[in-house]
Design an enzyme around this catalytic site. Structure first.
Site, PDB file in Angstrom:
ATOM      1  CB  SER A  38      -9.454  25.814 -16.729  1.00 42.43           C
ATOM      2  OG  SER A  38      -8.348  25.869 -15.872  1.00 42.43           O
TER       3      SER A  38
HETATM    4  N1  SAH Z   1      -5.897  22.018 -14.747  1.00 34.04           N
HETATM    5  C1  SAH Z   1      -6.905  22.275 -13.746  1.00 34.04           C
HETATM    6  C2  SAH Z   1      -6.938  23.736 -13.342  1.00 34.04           C
HETATM    7  C3  SAH Z   1      -7.112  23.879 -11.866  1.00 34.04           C
HETATM    8  S1  SAH Z   1      -6.849  25.462 -11.164  1.00 34.04           S
HETATM    9  C4  SAH Z   1      -8.268  21.777 -14.192  1.00 34.04           C
HETATM   10  O1  SAH Z   1      -8.420  21.381 -15.362  1.00 34.04           O
HETATM   11  O2  SAH Z   1      -9.183  21.723 -13.381  1.00 34.04           O
HETATM   12  C5  SAH Z   1      -5.124  25.426 -10.783  1.00 34.04           C
HETATM   13  C6  SAH Z   1      -4.608  24.334  -9.890  1.00 34.04           C
HETATM   14  O3  SAH Z   1      -3.204  24.584  -9.694  1.00 34.04           O
HETATM   15  C7  SAH Z   1      -5.211  24.302  -8.471  1.00 34.04           C
HETATM   16  O4  SAH Z   1      -5.701  23.013  -8.217  1.00 34.04           O
HETATM   17  C8  SAH Z   1      -4.035  24.652  -7.549  1.00 34.04           C
HETATM   18  O5  SAH Z   1      -4.073  23.986  -6.298  1.00 34.04           O
HETATM   19  C9  SAH Z   1      -2.848  24.195  -8.396  1.00 34.04           C
HETATM   20  N2  SAH Z   1      -1.556  24.823  -8.064  1.00 34.04           N
HETATM   21  C10 SAH Z   1      -1.301  26.112  -7.735  1.00 34.04           C
HETATM   22  N3  SAH Z   1       0.027  26.294  -7.503  1.00 34.04           N
HETATM   23  C11 SAH Z   1       0.631  25.077  -7.726  1.00 34.04           C
HETATM   24  C12 SAH Z   1       1.969  24.614  -7.624  1.00 34.04           C
HETATM   25  N4  SAH Z   1       2.979  25.398  -7.277  1.00 34.04           N
HETATM   26  N5  SAH Z   1       2.213  23.309  -7.900  1.00 34.04           N
HETATM   27  C13 SAH Z   1       1.203  22.455  -8.251  1.00 34.04           C
HETATM   28  N6  SAH Z   1      -0.090  22.842  -8.338  1.00 34.04           N
HETATM   29  C14 SAH Z   1      -0.378  24.142  -8.084  1.00 34.04           C
END
Ligand code: SAH
Length: 217
Positions: free
Chosen positions: A67
């Site tokens: 993000s």
């Molecule tokens: N907090 C992260 C943001 C990553 S983007 C950072 O700081 O980098 C969002 C993430 O959510 C992705 O890695 C994706 O695989 C995960 N994601 C999507 N749906 C999900 C679910 N149902 N349960 C757990 N993780 C999920």
């Protein structure tokens, strides 16, 4: 995994990022302090590390993104983290948001559905000194065995607010979650009682989607 270094140059760039976030309206001192402390360049592919302290999102592999710093700061600020609070994060991704919350003193539990990303952060975060509990699982289910949580943060775009997560929030607790399909509205939900919830909106945002089930790679 080789842990790369955190140089004076990186520290300087981080302080500039902190100033930029302040200009964009981030005021919470512990959020700014945490952003100033977490080495974001170590959470992304070395080929992007020259851009790590620009206020931008980047690919982290497995079709996912880290993000944007402003988004991480905004969600952290809306969460009103107090040291020692029990917090659930859905979507560990690169682990950067998780590190910021741990730096703010959270007792953090973080779930990631993609095995490759889970494996990477499970190895990286302890090496960098950020201690938390990590799970490979489906965030739609939350962590019923660990609940209730003081706070819940969802870092993927949720098509709706998962009911399981609402039930795992303490009365008086807060959830910060981007809600919507293609674009989302940054939403904060406060649990007022067993059955009453209050919702506030904090502008539009764009996250990768929150998907169902786990993925084995
Ligand atoms: N907090 C992260 C943001 C990553 S983007 C950072 O700081 O980098 C969002 C993430 O959510 C992705 O890695 C994706 O695989 C995960 N994601 C999507 N749906 C999900 C679910 N149902 N349960 C757990 N993780 C999920």
């Amino acid at each position: 995994m080789i842990v790369r270094e955190d140089s004076f140059r990186h520290k300087g760039l981080r302080q500039r990022l902190v100033q930029e976030l302040q200009k964009k309206g981030i005021t919470h001192p512990r959020v700014l302090e945490a952003i100033g402390r977490v080495p974001r360049h170590l959470f992304i592919d070395p080929s992007f590390s020259g851009f790590a302290y620009q206020d931008k999102a980047f690919p982290i592999g497995a079709g996912q993104t880290i993000s944007q710093p402003y988004t991480v700061a905004l969600q952290s600020q809306l969460l009103e983290v107090q040291p020692g609070e029990k917090i659930l994060e859905v979507g560990t991704g690169s682990g950067y948001q998780a590190a910021v919350l741990v730096a703010m003193g959270a007792k953090l539990f973080s779930i990631e559905r993609q095995k490759e990303l889970y494996d990477r952060t499970a190895s990286l975060l302890p090496k960098l000194g950020f201690l938390l509990r990590q799970y490979w699982g489906d965030g739609y289910q939350g962590l019923p065995d660990v609940a209730p949580f003081d706070k819940i943060i969802v870092t993927a775009g949720a098509p709706y607010v998962p009911k399981e997560l609402l039930t795992q929030l303490k009365v008086g607790g807060l959830m910060v979650i981007p809600v919507g399909e293609n674009r989302q509205v940054m939403t904060r939900i406060r649990r007022l009682s067993d059955i009453d919830f209050e919702k506030e909106a904090f502008g539009d945002c764009a996250f990768v989607p929150m998907l169902n089930g786990i993925e084995k790679k």
